[in-house]
Design a protein around this motif. Structure first.
Motif, short mmCIF file in Angstrom:
data_model
loop_
_atom_site.label_atom_id
_atom_site.label_comp_id
_atom_site.label_asym_id
_atom_site.label_seq_id
_atom_site.Cartn_x
_atom_site.Cartn_y
_atom_site.Cartn_z
N GLU A 162 4.06 0.58 10.08
CA GLU A 162 3.57 1.25 8.89
C GLU A 162 4.48 2.41 8.52
O GLU A 162 4.97 3.14 9.39
CB GLU A 162 2.16 1.77 9.18
CG GLU A 162 1.39 2.31 8.01
CD GLU A 162 -0.02 2.67 8.43
OE1 GLU A 162 -0.89 1.79 8.34
OE2 GLU A 162 -0.24 3.81 8.88
N SER A 190 -7.93 1.45 9.62
CA SER A 190 -7.23 2.59 9.02
C SER A 190 -8.17 3.58 8.36
O SER A 190 -7.74 4.43 7.58
CB SER A 190 -6.21 2.09 7.98
OG SER A 190 -6.84 1.30 7.00
N ALA A 222 -10.54 3.23 5.98
CA ALA A 222 -10.40 3.08 4.53
C ALA A 222 -11.71 2.78 3.82
O ALA A 222 -11.72 2.58 2.60
CB ALA A 222 -9.39 1.97 4.22
N SER A 266 3.04 7.49 12.45
CA SER A 266 2.56 6.23 11.91
C SER A 266 2.51 5.15 12.99
O SER A 266 3.35 5.11 13.88
CB SER A 266 3.46 5.75 10.77
OG SER A 266 3.45 6.68 9.71
N SER A 304 -13.07 -0.54 9.60
CA SER A 304 -11.73 -0.34 9.06
C SER A 304 -10.82 0.32 10.08
O SER A 304 -11.05 1.47 10.48
CB SER A 304 -11.79 0.51 7.79
OG SER A 304 -10.48 0.79 7.34
N GLY A 313 1.17 5.55 4.99
CA GLY A 313 -0.07 5.03 5.56
C GLY A 313 -0.70 3.93 4.73
O GLY A 313 -0.35 3.73 3.56
N ALA A 314 -1.61 3.22 5.35
CA ALA A 314 -2.33 2.15 4.65
C ALA A 314 -3.14 2.74 3.50
O ALA A 314 -3.83 3.75 3.67
CB ALA A 314 -3.26 1.43 5.62
N HIS A 315 -3.04 2.12 2.33
CA HIS A 315 -3.77 2.57 1.14
C HIS A 315 -3.44 4.02 0.79
O HIS A 315 -4.28 4.75 0.26
CB HIS A 315 -5.28 2.42 1.33
CG HIS A 315 -5.69 1.13 1.96
ND1 HIS A 315 -5.64 -0.07 1.30
CD2 HIS A 315 -6.16 0.85 3.22
CE1 HIS A 315 -6.06 -1.03 2.10
NE2 HIS A 315 -6.38 -0.50 3.26
N ARG A 316 -2.23 4.47 1.13
CA ARG A 316 -1.79 5.87 0.94
C ARG A 316 -2.64 6.85 1.74
O ARG A 316 -2.68 8.05 1.46
CB ARG A 316 -1.83 6.27 -0.56
CG ARG A 316 -0.88 5.49 -1.44
CD ARG A 316 -0.88 6.01 -2.88
NE ARG A 316 -0.39 7.37 -2.96
CZ ARG A 316 -1.12 8.41 -3.36
NH1 ARG A 316 -2.39 8.23 -3.70
NH2 ARG A 316 -0.61 9.61 -3.42
#
Length: 257
Positions: free
Chosen positions: A35, A236, A238, A31, A234, A39-42
């Motif tokens: 974080e 991450s 996303a 990570s 994005s 992770g960001a937004h799962r």
């Protein structure tokens, strides 16, 4: 099958999540920033499930001082023991004989710097962090890209002429660009040296992400690695379609020798 696991690191206890699969090649997810392993937004949890469903065991973990792990969080520059401990644990638990590691942002940088001691065979590095910001401003290359985009927009010219622009912020940005031409980037040089002497790597870039823009501006050894570009802003990955693209890049890396 997914299970929660713990393992030791320099007298502390690291918490992780292991997605089991029968393959002999495994994926270690590191990570970035502060974080957690989800992770960001799962995103990392969903990614791990998809990779394991394709037959590759996956370990995610919280480094010392983050999430469920004990100890003190001292940032990515001190994460070499955490990465090595996680890699050893993944081998011990699954019997994998080959390991690919994936990280985003400063986790990508940490993997580039420390993967050799962990015995990692291949790297997938997303939006590597190799340019330090100047105060609260984005990296100079990102500022230049933003200005170039705005100068092509009639709406931005109207804002400039009608006083809608923060001139103090503008001056700070221009000064940052000027300074960047005169300074050396030690982190970028160390990153390049580590990749040149280490395992093969794929670099994934979200083309409109500030960190990715700064990376490309500072990266002059493109022959060392394969660069893969995703038209996304994005960091991450996303946006719609990003997760599938990221999964496919990792599956490709896992399937190669």
């Amino acid at each position: 099958m997914r299970r929660l696991v713990t393992f030791p690191c320099l007298g502390e206890t690291l918490a992780g999540t292991l997605d089991a699969a029968p393959g002999t090649t495994g994926l270690l997810i590191v990570s970035g920033g502060n974080e957690l392993r989800i992770g960001a937004h799962r995103g990392m949890a969903l990614l791990a499930a998809a990779i394991a469903a394709a037959g590759y065991p996956v370990l995610r973990f919280d480094r010392r001082g983050l999430g469920d792990s004990t100890g003190r969080n001292e940032g990515f520059r001190t994460s070499a023991p955490d990465i090595a401990a996680a890699a050893a644990f993944l081998r011990e638990q699954t019997g994998v004989t080959r390991m690919v590691a994936f990280g985003n942002c400063d986790a990508a940088t940490a993997l580039a710097l420390f993967h050799a001691d962990a015995g990692i065979d291949r790297l997938v590095l997303a939006n590597p962090w190799i340019v330090e910001p100047s105060g609260d401003l984005p990296p100079p290359a990102a500022i230049r890209a933003t200005y170039a985009q705005r100068l092509s927009s009639p709406a931005e010219w109207r804002r400039l002429l009608t006083g809608g622009v923060n001139f103090r912020r503008l001056a700070q940005g221009l000064a940052t660009i000027a300074r960047s031409r005169r300074t050396q980037n030690d982190l970028a040089r160390t990153f390049a040296r580590s990749l040149a002497s280490g395992s093969p790597a794929d670099i994934l870039l979200a083309t409109r992400d500030h960190t990715a823009v700064a990376f490309l501006d500072a990266w002059h050894l493109r022959h060392l690695t394969a660069l893969h570009h995703r038209d996304s802003d994005s960091h991450s990955f996303a946006r719609p379609g990003d997760a599938d693209w990221l999964r496919d890049r990792l599956l490709d890396a896992l399937s190669r020798d």
